[in-house]
Design an enzyme around this catalytic site. Structure first.
Site, PDB file in Angstrom:
ATOM      1  NE  ARG A   3      18.645 -12.006 -59.981  1.00  0.00           N
ATOM      2  CZ  ARG A   3      19.667 -13.030 -59.234  1.00  0.00           C
ATOM      3  NH1 ARG A   3      18.073 -13.967 -59.576  1.00  0.00           N
ATOM      4  NH2 ARG A   3      20.057 -13.893 -59.140  1.00  0.00           N
ATOM      5  NE  ARG A  54      17.216 -14.900 -66.395  1.00  0.00           N
ATOM      6  CZ  ARG A  54      17.299 -16.197 -65.584  1.00  0.00           C
ATOM      7  NH1 ARG A  54      17.677 -16.945 -65.551  1.00  0.00           N
ATOM      8  NH2 ARG A  54      17.889 -15.618 -64.582  1.00  0.00           N
ATOM      9  NE  ARG A  82      22.592 -11.473 -73.795  1.00  0.00           N
ATOM     10  CZ  ARG A  82      22.320 -12.542 -72.401  1.00  0.00           C
ATOM     11  NH1 ARG A  82      21.999 -12.208 -71.299  1.00  0.00           N
ATOM     12  NH2 ARG A  82      22.828 -14.847 -72.740  1.00  0.00           N
ATOM     13  CG  ASP A  86      27.495 -12.164 -63.423  1.00  0.00           C
ATOM     14  OD1 ASP A  86      26.479 -13.103 -63.411  1.00  0.00           O
ATOM     15  OD2 ASP A  86      28.491 -12.814 -63.033  1.00  0.00           O
ATOM     16  CE1 TYR A 105      28.361 -18.660 -58.339  1.00  0.00           C
ATOM     17  CE2 TYR A 105      28.214 -16.472 -57.423  1.00  0.00           C
ATOM     18  CZ  TYR A 105      28.037 -17.671 -58.178  1.00  0.00           C
ATOM     19  OH  TYR A 105      26.206 -17.851 -58.394  1.00  0.00           O
TER      20      TYR A 105
END
Length: 357
Positions: A43, A47, A56, A92, A167
């Protein structure tokens, strides 16, 4: 050290041409100890970077993943800022699920959420095969990125079949993945059909990235820590092996990482991988012992310490590096992903420290 054949790669691929074959990352993943300790962060794009947040604005996560220009720029941002030894393609794990026609979105603050969970044989039967043409935005994004990275390798990645299946069955994030684990035992035929679909879908996603220029591949099993060794071996490992086999003929080094995977490290290695990522829960010397002492390791700085005072973090990083010497080779990384609140200057400082050791 034996260098695997890479004849199945396009001649212009950076690994086939030799552009990235001598990079610290590739050498370490193949069991060598380069002069400079390679380091990158899970990551690392995202962010924690102000340039990412600016890029973004008003763009949804999955839309950014499927915009080749945007995904490439986001991938490159941390390489420019931190001088890490690899980029990892910004995407992702549910992107191939979406491209296969499954209704899924990434909800801010929650994660991937399915329009309709997949819980029965009929649900699985309705899942469509992933059209290779749908992967064009991924291939283009990788190609753009590789053209900018030069001798710095790009890592392609995909979600492991169990994490994708969890998921799909749960319909979104879950603490214990109880529905998925129940399906595994109560309806093994449906479970196997779902895992086969997940393995083939995520494997195609991974292969597209490698063919487009990625010099290494990482399979993420985020939820493997919810499994016993017996369940992993019987109900998960064959499909993780199937997913990784999608790039076996391409000769790129493969990394397998799982969260909470201390009890299944050797089993994860045995599905067909060159290096094993280790989370923060066990030290690298113990992880190497469990792996038999002959497998390169990746990890395992505790992400929580990224916001600790620098002397505390520095001591921890030095300890991780020292323990990593128990393995034949080590790629310095986190034990999981960068927290969004992390000061990016701290990551740059870790890279500088690692490169100076």
């Amino acid at each position: 050290m034996t260098t695997p054949a890479i004849s199945a790669l396009p001649a212009a691929h950076p690994l086939a041409s030799g552009l990235t074959s001598s990079s610290p990352l590739v050498r370490a993943l193949r069991g060598d100890r380069p002069e400079r300790l390679p380091v990158w962060f899970m990551r690392q794009a995202g962010r924690s970077l102000p340039e990412y947040r600016a890029l973004r604005v008003s763009t949804k996560m999955l839309d950014a993943c499927l915009d080749p220009e945007l995904s490439s720029e986001i991938t490159l941002q941390p390489v420019r800022r931190h001088h890490v030894d690899a980029g990892i393609f910004f995407s992702d794990i549910v992107v191939p699920v979406k491209l296969a026609g499954v209704g899924v979105d990434i909800v801010p603050g929650r994660g991937p959420v399915l329009e309709s969970p997949i819980r029965t044989a009929a649900d699985v039967a309705r899942l469509g095969a992933l059209d290779p043409a749908a992967l064009a935005p991924i291939s283009e994004g990788v190609a753009r990125t590789v053209a900018e990275l030069g001798e710095t390798p790009l890592i392609g990645f995909a979600g492991a079949p169990f994490t994708l299946a969890a998921y799909l069955v749960e319909g979104g994030p879950s603490k214990d993945h109880i529905r998925a684990r129940t399906l595994m035992h109560s309806d093994p035929e449906t479970w196997e059909a779902l895992m086969t679909w997940a393995a083939d879908t995520t494997g195609a996603f991974l292969r597209a990235q490698v063919l487009a220029g990625a010099s290494a591949a990482q399979l993420f099993d985020s939820w493997v820590g919810s499994l016993s060794l017996a369940d992993y071996t019987a109900h998960v490992a064959p499909w993780s092996a199937r997913a990784l086999s999608s790039v076996a003929d391409l000769g790129v080094p493969r990394i397998h990482f799982g969260v909470g995977s201390g009890e299944v490290l050797a089993a994860m290695r045995d599905v067909g991988t060159d290096a094993v990522g280790v989370d923060w829960r066990i030290p690298l010397d113990e992880a190497s012992r469990r792996l038999g002492g002959n497998t390169p390791v990746q990890g395992n700085i505790d992400p929580a310490l990224l916001q600790a005072p620098w002397p505390v973090l520095e001591a921890h990083v030095r300890d991780v590096v020292e323990r990593g010497k128990a393995a034949p080779a080590h790629v310095l990384n986190l034990g999981h992903g960068v927290n969004p609140d992390t000061d990016p200057d701290v990551l740059s400082r870790i890279v500088e420290l690692a490169h100076g050791l």
